[in-house]
Design an enzyme around this catalytic site. Structure first.
Site: not given
Ligand code: GLN
Ligand code: ZN
Length: 755
Positions: A16, A18, A431, A694
């Site tokens: 919840e 999150k 990668i 990222h």
């Protein structure tokens, strides 16, 4: 005798927290609604603990993002770039500290791992002009809420020395200059809370790490000053994640009322603790593992309480979780699909609370029914056919030193491989993963739901692979990958195909902020019933004349990112996984795959906190990688990939892995990494990541060239590879193509300069 948990998971049984956080961040719900959801969760968690029979209910263990960030706010340690104000920090500022502010170009505060767990905290910053001033009002409100429910509250504070040690010194600050100020701030907070609660838990997990003389001095100075502030309440000094070891005397000498010790991670310390415990000190026994999912052996736990009770009067003993339950999933009863037999062996946070209470009850002479059930399920676990597989044990026992050795030394292999592959100088590669588009996710989901037949799913995945391979050809990359569209997660994907693993539906654990992970569970001996990746790899290789890397996750990473059985040493479990990966490596080679990458993203993070334990870990971890990889012929090229920086200290171990090529995340810690290479003569090929994956930011050609030139100062030209920092699965195609295009151009420019 009091029973308590050191803290409870925050996310909620259905995550919840999150969902509420993410809705709030998207602007869909106002602050008031988020706070109301948080309050409801706190109350639910208190109710669960009270109903289980726990006596002290933690307060301050809940957090909207991170408890270390909360501590910064409580201490007023908000860095100036977030707009320091004199009043209490508002939620907006709080989330800006955690997540940055893209619009205003303010980066988030740094985040790193909470000791050796998979939880990440926001790293406090201490500047020379940081002014610390305690404000316990938020905690006080929660304490009063617990009191109103008719229970005893136990505020949980990140200890002052742990806070100082976890902080990053900025602008030439020395953390120890803040000792007086932090003592003063904590004194204020403790005095504010003390009248309302019987115990205040002060977490100092750094007591289970190697401390220097300054830290020791800080402990003595600060705690001497806190002692009288507590007056009507009592201070419980909580230590966890290991043994106190050489800090035991220090811990025992501090003027606190109680000491909590972790008897799961440090089972051997009980006698020494009992022998040194001052007569008036309360001892909290951490008996229920806060970091795993297995049932506690209640009989053994009870015997430990009895042993302690020989020296310490029962009213000065407490029964507790080893550390906060933050690191375990919430509630086992939510698991509907788990094999009922395996489920019998497990306990999540809710069940762990009942275990703590049961041990307390039994110690008081009323053994609850849970004890019988517990004994039966532990016996069943031991006897289960999947737990011990003789064939696997024999095979692991028969591993010879020769199996960890490649046929020839690295330099000879390198010569053979250079001839075989005839790659240009500064070979370019990636990668492993490529963007996981909505289409890819949809195909995987439909397959999982049974809406897509196996053959159609395979065809769809082949389509994604073909597209990814074509794009790499177009970009002009030298060594290709298939792109990993069939993998949802680099550990789960392999776990699902190995014996000895099982999976929960809802076993989520907070990783950071609103992010949760659902680690696989290793319950039994691990083996590989059939090849796992060979078909995909062969298909991908059939599409190109360039080398196609086979792509595997290494044994150490599979171990570190799973809940591991506690009836076999980590080293043994890792060796079994290594043998399974070895089988896959040899099958790939036999099928004609000439380069095989074995990712060990977690190698660094699996390191124990204590220096004295690190060498042993690195020994078996590297041996397991070698066991997985060393069976191939000289002309087969073994690659490995690692992320999460700070590799300097383990350079010799990385070299001992004896891979032919390693790629390492570097752009975030570029200088550090290159320092390590100048200090240590790494013998094989290396690709330091040239850009951070990222963020969607596209690095330009010049920038990449510059980084590569820098790398060339310490890495010989004929050993330097060119690749991004990590896999590209979280990125979208447009920025991926643009970035890789610049990367390939940069490599070509460098080649021209070096010819
Ligand atoms: N091969 C994996 C990928 O590219 C590696 C991921 C990782 O190191 N975290 O996604
Ligand atoms: Zn990585």
């Amino acid at each position: 005798m009091n029973a308590h948990a050191l803290g409870f998971p925050r996310v909620g049984i259905n995550r919840e927290l999150k969902w509420a956080l993410e809705r709030h961040w998207r602007g869909e719900i106002p602050e008031t609604e988020l706070v109301a959801e948080a309050d409801a969760l706190k109350r639910r968690h208190w109710r669960i603990q009270a109903n289980a029979g726990l006596d002290l209910l933690p307060v301050g263990d809940f957090s909207l993002y991170d408890h270390v960030l909360d501590t910064m706010v409580m201490l007023g340690a908000v860095p100036a770039r977030f707009g320091r104000s004199s009043g209490p920090t508002d939620l907006k500022t709080y989330f800006r500290m955690a997540r940055g502010d893209a619009e205003q170009g303010v980066p988030a505060m740094e985040m790193t791992k909470w000791f050796d767990s998979n939880y990440h905290y926001i790293v406090p910053e201490l500047a020379p002009d940081t002014r610390l001033a305690g404000d316990g009002s938020r905690l006080l409100a929660d304490i009063l809420a617990v009191k109103e429910l008719g229970h005893a509250a136990k505020p949980v504070l990140v200890g002052p020395v742990t806070f100082l040690l976890l902080a990053k010194e900025v602008d030439g600050c020395n953390r120890w200059d803040h000792v007086d100020a932090i003592a003063q701030a904590y004194k204020g907070i403790i005095a504010e809370l003390a009248p309302h609660c019987p115990w205040i838990q002060v977490d100092e997990p750094v007591l289970c790490s190697d401390l220097g003389p300054e830290a020791e001095k800080a402990f003595r100075t600060i705690y001497a000053r806190l002692a009288d502030a507590a007056s009507c309440s009592r201070l419980l000094l909580a230590t966890y994640f290991g043994e106190l070891g050489d800090n035991l005397d220090l811990a025992l000498s501090l003027p606190v009322d109680g000491l909590h010790v972790d008897l799961v991670r440090g089972p051997g310390q009980l006698n020494a603790v009992l022998a040194g415990l001052p007569a008036d000190r309360t001892l909290s026994l951490g008996l229920v593992d806060g970091r795993n999912i297995w049932k506690t052996d209640l009989g053994t736990a009870l015997r430990k309480v009895s042993r302690a009770a020989c020296t310490v009067k029962a009213d000065r003993l407490m029964v507790a979780s080893s550390c906060s339950l933050l690191h375990s999933p919430v509630d086992l009863t939510a698991e509907k699909q788990l094999d009922p037999e395996l489920k019998q062996w497990m306990a999540f946070a809710v069940q762990k609370c009942a275990e703590i209470a049961a041990v307390k009850q039994a110690a008081a002479g009323r053994k609850p029914r849970l004890f019988e059930e517990n004994k039966a399920s532990l016996l069943a676990r031991g006897a289960h056919r999947g737990v011990v597989d003789r064939k696997i044990r024999d095979r692991a026992g028969a591993v010879t030193p020769g199996m960890l050795e490649r046929a020839s030394a690295s330099a000879e292999r390198s010569a053979i491989q250079k001839e075989r592959f005839a790659l240009p100088l500064f070979p370019t590669t990636t990668i492993g993963s490529y963007p996981q588009t909505a289409e890819i996710r949809r195909d995987r989901l439909r397959f999982r739901k049974g809406e897509l037949a196996e053959a159609d799913y395979a065809a769809a995945m082949r389509g994604h692979i073909a597209e990814t391979v074509a794009r790499q050809e177009e970009l002009g990359l030298d060594v290709l990958v298939h792109g990993e569209p069939e993998r949802n997660d680099m550990v789960e994907y392999f776990g699902q195909q190995l014996n000895g693993f099982c999976f929960t539906e809802n076993g989520w654990v907070q990783s950071y902020g609103s992010r949760c992970v659902k680690p696989p569970v290793i319950y039994g001996d691990v083996s590989r019933p059939a090849p796992m990746t060979v078909d995909w790899a062969l298909y991908a290789q059939s599409l190109t004349d360039k080398p196609m890397k086979g792509m595997l996750t290494g044994p150490v990473t599979i171990l570190c990112w799973s809940f591991v059985r506690n009836d076999l040493s980590r080293e043994e479990v890792c060796r079994q996984i290594a043998l399974a990966v070895r089988d896959e490596v040899l099958d790939l080679e036999a099928a004609g795959i000439s380069m095989i990458q074995i990712d060990e993203a977690a190698l660094r993070e699996g390191m124990p906190i204590r220096k004295a334990l690190q060498d042993d870990y690195l020994r078996w971890a590297v041996d397991c990688f070698r066991l997985a990889s060393a069976g191939v012929r000289d002309e087969t090229q073994i690659h490995s990939h690692m992320c999460y920086s700070e590799f300097n200290v383990i350079m010799p171990a990385i070299a001992r892995m004896d891979a032919d090529v390693i790629s390492i995340e570097a752009s975030r810690s570029r200088m550090d990494l290159l320092d390590a290479f100048s200090a240590y003569d790494y013998p094989a090929d290396i690709g330091p990541g040239v850009y951070d994956i990222h963020s969607p930011r596209v690095p330009d050609e010049d920038e990449i060239c510059e980084l590569l030139e820098k790398a060339l100062a310490v890495i010989p030209a004929n050993r330097l590879w060119v690749n991004p920092d990590c896999g590209l699965k979280t990125r979208a195609w447009p920025e991926t193509l643009a970035s890789l295009d610049n990367m390939v151009r940069a490599a070509k420019r460098l080649r021209a300069n070096h010819e």
